[in-house]
Design an enzyme around this catalytic site. Sequence first.
Site, mmCIF file in Angstrom:
data_model
loop_
_atom_site.group_PDB
_atom_site.id
_atom_site.type_symbol
_atom_site.label_atom_id
_atom_site.label_comp_id
_atom_site.label_asym_id
_atom_site.label_seq_id
_atom_site.Cartn_x
_atom_site.Cartn_y
_atom_site.Cartn_z
ATOM 1 N N GLU A 145 47.882 35.048 62.423
ATOM 2 C CA GLU A 145 48.889 34.408 61.581
ATOM 3 C C GLU A 145 50.222 35.096 61.883
ATOM 4 O O GLU A 145 50.313 36.328 61.784
ATOM 5 C CB GLU A 145 48.534 34.566 60.096
ATOM 6 C CG GLU A 145 49.557 33.849 59.231
ATOM 7 C CD GLU A 145 49.262 33.885 57.741
ATOM 8 O OE1 GLU A 145 48.225 34.453 57.332
ATOM 9 O OE2 GLU A 145 50.085 33.335 56.986
ATOM 10 N N ARG A 169 35.454 44.916 61.017
ATOM 11 C CA ARG A 169 36.867 45.218 61.216
ATOM 12 C C ARG A 169 37.040 46.653 61.689
ATOM 13 O O ARG A 169 36.204 47.508 61.403
ATOM 14 C CB ARG A 169 37.620 45.115 59.884
ATOM 15 C CG ARG A 169 37.789 43.746 59.353
ATOM 16 C CD ARG A 169 38.473 43.795 58.001
ATOM 17 N NE ARG A 169 39.921 43.818 58.139
ATOM 18 C CZ ARG A 169 40.662 42.718 58.262
ATOM 19 N NH1 ARG A 169 40.102 41.531 58.249
ATOM 20 N NH2 ARG A 169 41.967 42.807 58.386
ATOM 21 N N LYS A 200 48.537 43.995 56.598
ATOM 22 C CA LYS A 200 49.871 43.562 57.025
ATOM 23 C C LYS A 200 50.843 43.567 55.852
ATOM 24 O O LYS A 200 52.027 43.803 56.027
ATOM 25 C CB LYS A 200 49.803 42.161 57.652
ATOM 26 C CG LYS A 200 49.376 42.205 59.108
ATOM 27 C CD LYS A 200 49.664 40.893 59.807
ATOM 28 C CE LYS A 200 48.533 39.932 59.644
ATOM 29 N NZ LYS A 200 48.662 38.697 60.443
HETATM 30 P P1 ATP Z 1 46.014 38.534 56.820
HETATM 31 O O1 ATP Z 1 45.756 39.370 55.632
HETATM 32 O O2 ATP Z 1 47.449 38.184 56.999
HETATM 33 O O3 ATP Z 1 45.065 37.386 57.021
HETATM 34 P P2 ATP Z 1 44.749 39.652 59.126
HETATM 35 O O4 ATP Z 1 44.775 41.099 59.425
HETATM 36 O O5 ATP Z 1 43.458 38.968 58.878
HETATM 37 O O6 ATP Z 1 45.751 39.546 57.963
HETATM 38 P P3 ATP Z 1 45.327 37.636 61.112
HETATM 39 O O7 ATP Z 1 46.608 37.399 61.803
HETATM 40 O O8 ATP Z 1 44.759 36.552 60.294
HETATM 41 O O9 ATP Z 1 45.547 38.926 60.244
HETATM 42 O O10 ATP Z 1 44.258 38.159 62.142
HETATM 43 C C1 ATP Z 1 44.027 37.573 63.394
HETATM 44 C C2 ATP Z 1 42.657 37.963 63.887
HETATM 45 O O11 ATP Z 1 42.544 39.366 63.990
HETATM 46 C C3 ATP Z 1 41.554 37.495 62.946
HETATM 47 O O12 ATP Z 1 40.517 36.923 63.724
HETATM 48 C C4 ATP Z 1 41.104 38.747 62.273
HETATM 49 O O13 ATP Z 1 39.741 38.672 61.939
HETATM 50 C C5 ATP Z 1 41.391 39.815 63.328
HETATM 51 N N1 ATP Z 1 41.642 41.099 62.691
HETATM 52 C C6 ATP Z 1 42.582 41.377 61.763
HETATM 53 N N2 ATP Z 1 42.481 42.665 61.349
HETATM 54 C C7 ATP Z 1 41.447 43.210 62.034
HETATM 55 C C8 ATP Z 1 40.837 44.507 62.046
HETATM 56 N N3 ATP Z 1 41.277 45.499 61.264
HETATM 57 N N4 ATP Z 1 39.806 44.704 62.879
HETATM 58 C C9 ATP Z 1 39.365 43.720 63.671
HETATM 59 N N5 ATP Z 1 39.885 42.479 63.704
HETATM 60 C C10 ATP Z 1 40.911 42.221 62.902
#
Ligand code: ATP
Length: 576
Positions: A51, A278, A288
């Site tokens: 996002e 994660r 974020k």
């Molecule tokens: P938000 O709270 O804004 O949704 P987010 O960290 O999930 O934050 P995204 O931009 O939706 O952010 O994440 C993009 C991709 O990265 C998603 O597939 C998510 O699962 C993965 N991702 C985000 N944070 C992690 C993490 N700490 N470890 C592994 N994968 C992650």
Amino acid sequence: METKYDNNKLNESQSTESQDGKGLNFVEQLIYDDLKEGKNGGRLNTRFPPEPNGYLHIGHAKAICMDFGVAEKFGGTCNLRFDDTNPVKEDVEYVDSIREDIKWLGFDWGNREYYASDYFPQLFDLAVRLIKEGKAYVDDQTSEEIAAQKGTPTTPGTESPYRNRTPEENLDLFMRMNAGEFEEGARVLRAKIDMASSNMHFRDPIMYRIIKHPHHRTGTTWKVYPMYDFAHGQSDYFEGVTHSICTLEFVPHRPLYEYFVNELADETYRPRQIEFNRLNLTYTVMSKRKLLQLVKEGLVAGWDDPRMPTISGMRRRGFTPQSIRNFIERIGYTKYEALNSISLLEYAVREDLNRIATRVMAVINPVKVVITNYPEGQVETVEMENNPELPDSGSHEMPFSREIYIERDDFMENPPKKFFRLAPGGEVRLKGAYIIKCEDVVKDADGNITEIHCTYDPETRSGLPGSQRKVKGTLHWVSAAHAIDATARMYDRLFNVENPAAETDRDFREMLNPDSLQVINNIKVEPFVAQNAIVGTKFQFQRIGYFTPDYDSSTGNLIFNRTIALKDSWEKEQKK
Ligand code: ATP
Ligand code: MG
């Protein structure tokens, strides 16, 4: 930490031997099996779906390495899809930074760059169809009222009083929602599924909400925007994604993902969601929202502040893409939530920098040494090896003269036993040059040492037979007349609490490490360093640590970011 999800599948977390003999992690194994069975015509297409509401962090790097890595491994493709369904928080600045960071990590999406907003027309059409089929309705309740009716995992929810509107009425209201007739929050479109479902996500989830903020790509075309659950699976389907790999918090969303995909798919193809744990790191935060707060409140110097867990921060700090990838490879992919030690990441950084960094001399806290028997005005050049780990990297020249700087810490007037550096009457080797002996110290009125007077032994220069003479200590140094002044930014952990996210009763900002940045002016670097101070260059300041020039150097002052000290002193500090 322990996850509550999918305990019956924990055995998948071990990496298994695939039939072709290579060790695969559990995600790769599932994909390998699908490919072998010929699912989706043997096609493999993954996607990375950020996002654009912030910069990417090391957690995203873990997802990127999986999404792009598995596609590379099995000859598939990986799409970059911006999940831009909430115009309020999203921005092109973030889109640009995300592109740059993925490329820097070494991955390429070719021409497969997509946006969830590209699918707004198709998603809208699907919503209209579901309304007509009696599978969706407009609810006039507030979000608080809707939340209060959700029930709990063990008690069913309550049906909305608007649930049995006719398709005609729902269609009319939905069209007017999108025409901008109603205020934000006045109405939502919900899927009509089952308010008593044991899966909370099936209790008439919200499909669309009204947002009047313009979108960075579609402008003011839309007044209704799809929720994640109504956008993600369908976007995967529209793109032909075969494996939609995400993190464990999406496990309970999977049935809903499949429910909406079923409204589109036939028997020949459907995307499959797979979840892994994660990445969480000690002494930092991954949210974020919190990272944005640090930026907005000026608690760090920006998204790319070298203390941030962002990819851009790590790049500016001097981490290499290879070190990040090695770290991610080592921690692996499982179905358990875990907290990974930042020391492991730092280990990977040291390991890679040891391999590639150019060895140079810099004195962080200088004290002057005068070599009294060295001819005044004489300058010699000594050869310094660039990198003993890379025999072909050659050497560079460094000037030696009568006055040099050494580290203040490398001299002690009253040394303890086993102090192998410089002390009155004692000898040390100046790396690459001569053995010197301390004869005298000069102090100011307050008793601070201003100069150390030494003599040198001319027979001991590197290359001469006398250089074989044994002394215990070897010091780094720079020639005083030739040294260039610079600034060092010494970075440390951003938080002084191991897992700030777990301290839910404290404001995370209270846990910031007040000593995470120490600026040291007037460090002395050898001329070669100044000549090669190009952003991206990796130096090892010998005996000190790894440093990289910061782009702020363009203001005229030479600024170096300390990437990492040579050794991990943190664990020791903590035990004191
Ligand atoms: P938000 O709270 O804004 O949704 P987010 O960290 O999930 O934050 P995204 O931009 O939706 O952010 O994440 C993009 C991709 O990265 C998603 O597939 C998510 O699962 C993965 N991702 C985000 N944070 C992690 C993490 N700490 N470890 C592994 N994968 C992650
Ligand atoms: Mg997300």
